[in-house]
Design an enzyme around this catalytic site. Structure first.
Site, PDB file in Angstrom:
ATOM      1  NE  ARG A 241      -4.367  -0.981  -0.029  1.00  0.00           N
ATOM      2  CZ  ARG A 241      -4.579  -2.042  -0.795  1.00  0.00           C
ATOM      3  NH1 ARG A 241      -3.581  -2.547  -1.515  1.00  0.00           N
ATOM      4  NH2 ARG A 241      -5.775  -2.608  -0.851  1.00  0.00           N
ATOM      5  CD  GLU A 270      -2.527   3.792  -5.255  1.00  0.00           C
ATOM      6  OE1 GLU A 270      -3.651   3.278  -5.430  1.00  0.00           O
ATOM      7  OE2 GLU A 270      -1.546   3.132  -4.881  1.00  0.00           O
ATOM      8  CG  HIS A 289      -2.884  -0.207  -6.514  1.00  0.00           C
ATOM      9  ND1 HIS A 289      -3.266   0.554  -5.441  1.00  0.00           N
ATOM     10  CD2 HIS A 289      -2.968  -1.502  -6.102  1.00  0.00           C
ATOM     11  CE1 HIS A 289      -3.573  -0.240  -4.415  1.00  0.00           C
ATOM     12  NE2 HIS A 289      -3.393  -1.491  -4.801  1.00  0.00           N
TER      13      HIS A 289
END
Length: 405
Positions: A241, A270, A289
């Site tokens: 993360r 993000e 991601h």
């Protein structure tokens, strides 16, 4: 018009097979919402379709405002394993279980971590550019190196960390594991070496791969001080993360050559801002991601999410996939009743074993030393035991007749 159907919100990425699992039931109605829907639009959509009884989330945030909009939420699920975008305390206050996709995408993330290690070790980007730019003669100035014999430090030994370890052990790497919540015996049995002090382990590692959840304890875990402990020839991989690694500190360490390189699939923000200084460095590999979002992983996660929803609606949520475990009570109670039944049958068999009047001349057909495969056989055995206790001289034919009842 009122309806008895349970209304389930699903994100666009949910696979067709998972949708079919849900729509096979005539008591479920699906409502699709966009993957990148804004918080305002999502809340409005929930209010429009309320009451909403379940939701399958992608990256969409979910908390108190959304719960209020749903009016009768029964289960919140994620098509994934991370849940930092979900307000777990808010769900717990309303007794709503939060469920994740378990191990569905852990092989994919482990492969991505290994892929990034190989990309960096084999200097894949530089090798490609040499051929494309016609600088073939300079290839010996940037030789790649092997993973064989190198030391990997894994931070977090859960579903993904354990799989990363297996893959790296197959590459004949030495694997160290830092996870204060795992027993040392479990780590050692996996062929790895346990380390109790992260700071002491960092100078030993050629690669550090992060696989821990994002919590208040792990936010900023890899700050400037920790990065200084790593070898200047070491590489940092983060597929967990964003926020666990301090990106400004990482940029400085790479710029000053205190670190050899990094592979990042996740970021503090993000999507990250275009033109970020860290992203322009030649020794950094980036991905948006998607480590756990392969074709196969999406199918596995979607199907597990559908099963999670069905289990919760049926009052028996799959316990190992529930984050706020209070809500697996129903399943535990059912399991307890099932175990009680099995225990009762086992006691019957044990009782048969110690009854001195049972002979073994007929064990080819009825073996009192083996647990009967079904409950009816156990009840029959109980009748045999009770009758033998009252009448010590049963014939073979009498026993056969008793078992048929």
């Amino acid at each position: 018009m009122t309806t008895n159907k349970k209304k389930i919100f699903v994100t666009q990425t949910m696979s067709p097979r998972a949708r079919a699992l849900l729509t096979e039931r005539d008591d479920i109605e699906l409502v699709e919402f966009p993957n990148l829907i804004s918080a305002k639009d999502f809340e409005a959509m929930l209010k429009q379709h309320a009451p909403v009884h379940g939701v399958a989330l992608g990256a969409t945030r979910f908390g108190e405002p959304e719960l209020e909009a749903c009016r009768d939420m029964k289960v919140v699920t994620r098509i994934g394993v991370g849940y930092d975008a979900v307000d777990v305390p808010a769900l717990s206050r309303r007794k709503v279980p939060l469920m994740v996709a378990g191990t569905a995408n852990s092989p994919s993330v482990a492969e991505q971590a290994l892929f990034m290690m190989l990309m960096l070790a084999k200097r894949a980007t530089e090798m490609h550019e040499m051929v494309m730019n016609g600088t073939w003669a300079s290839r010996l100035s940037q030789l790649p190196f092997d993973l064989y014999g190198k030391t990997l430090l894994i931070v977090g030994f859960g579903r993904i960390g354990t799989r990363t370890a297996k893959r790296c052990l197959a590459m004949e790497m030495r694997v160290l594991v830092y996870d204060p919540y795992k027993q040392a015996a479990e780590i050692v049995s996996a062929g790895c070496e346990t380390v109790a002090d992260l700071d002491a382990a960092l100078p030993r590692a050629d690669f550090v791969s992060i696989h821990c959840p994002k919590t208040p304890e792990t936010v900023g875990m890899f700050n400037a001080a920790r990065l200084k402990l790593m070898k200047p020839t070491a590489y940092l991989i983060n597929t967990a993360r964003g926020g666990i690694v301090d990106e400004k500190a990482l940029h400085e360490a790479l710029l000053k050559r205190r670190l050899a390189g990094a592979g990042l699939d996740v970021f503090e923000q993000e999507p990250p801002p275009v033109g970020e200084a860290l992203h322009s460095l030649p020794n950094v590999i980036l991905a948006p991601h998607v480590a756990g979002v392969t074709v196969e992983a999406v199918d596995r996660m979607s199907e597990q999410t559908a099963l999670n929803i069905l289990s919760a609606l049926d009052g028996a949520p799959i316990r190992q996939n529930v984050i706020n475990r209070t809500f697996s009570r129903v399943r535990r109670q059912r399991s307890h009743r099932r175990n009680q039944t099995l225990s009762r049958h086992r006691r019957v068999v044990r009782r048969a074993r110690v009854t001195p009047r049972v002979t073994l001349s007929w064990t080819a057909r009825v073996n009192p030393y083996r647990r009967p495969p079904i409950a009816s056989a156990s009840r029959a055995m109980l009748n045999v035991v009770r009758r033998i206790e009252r009448a010590p001289t049963y014939s073979r034919e009498q026993l056969r007749t008793t078992l048929k009842r």
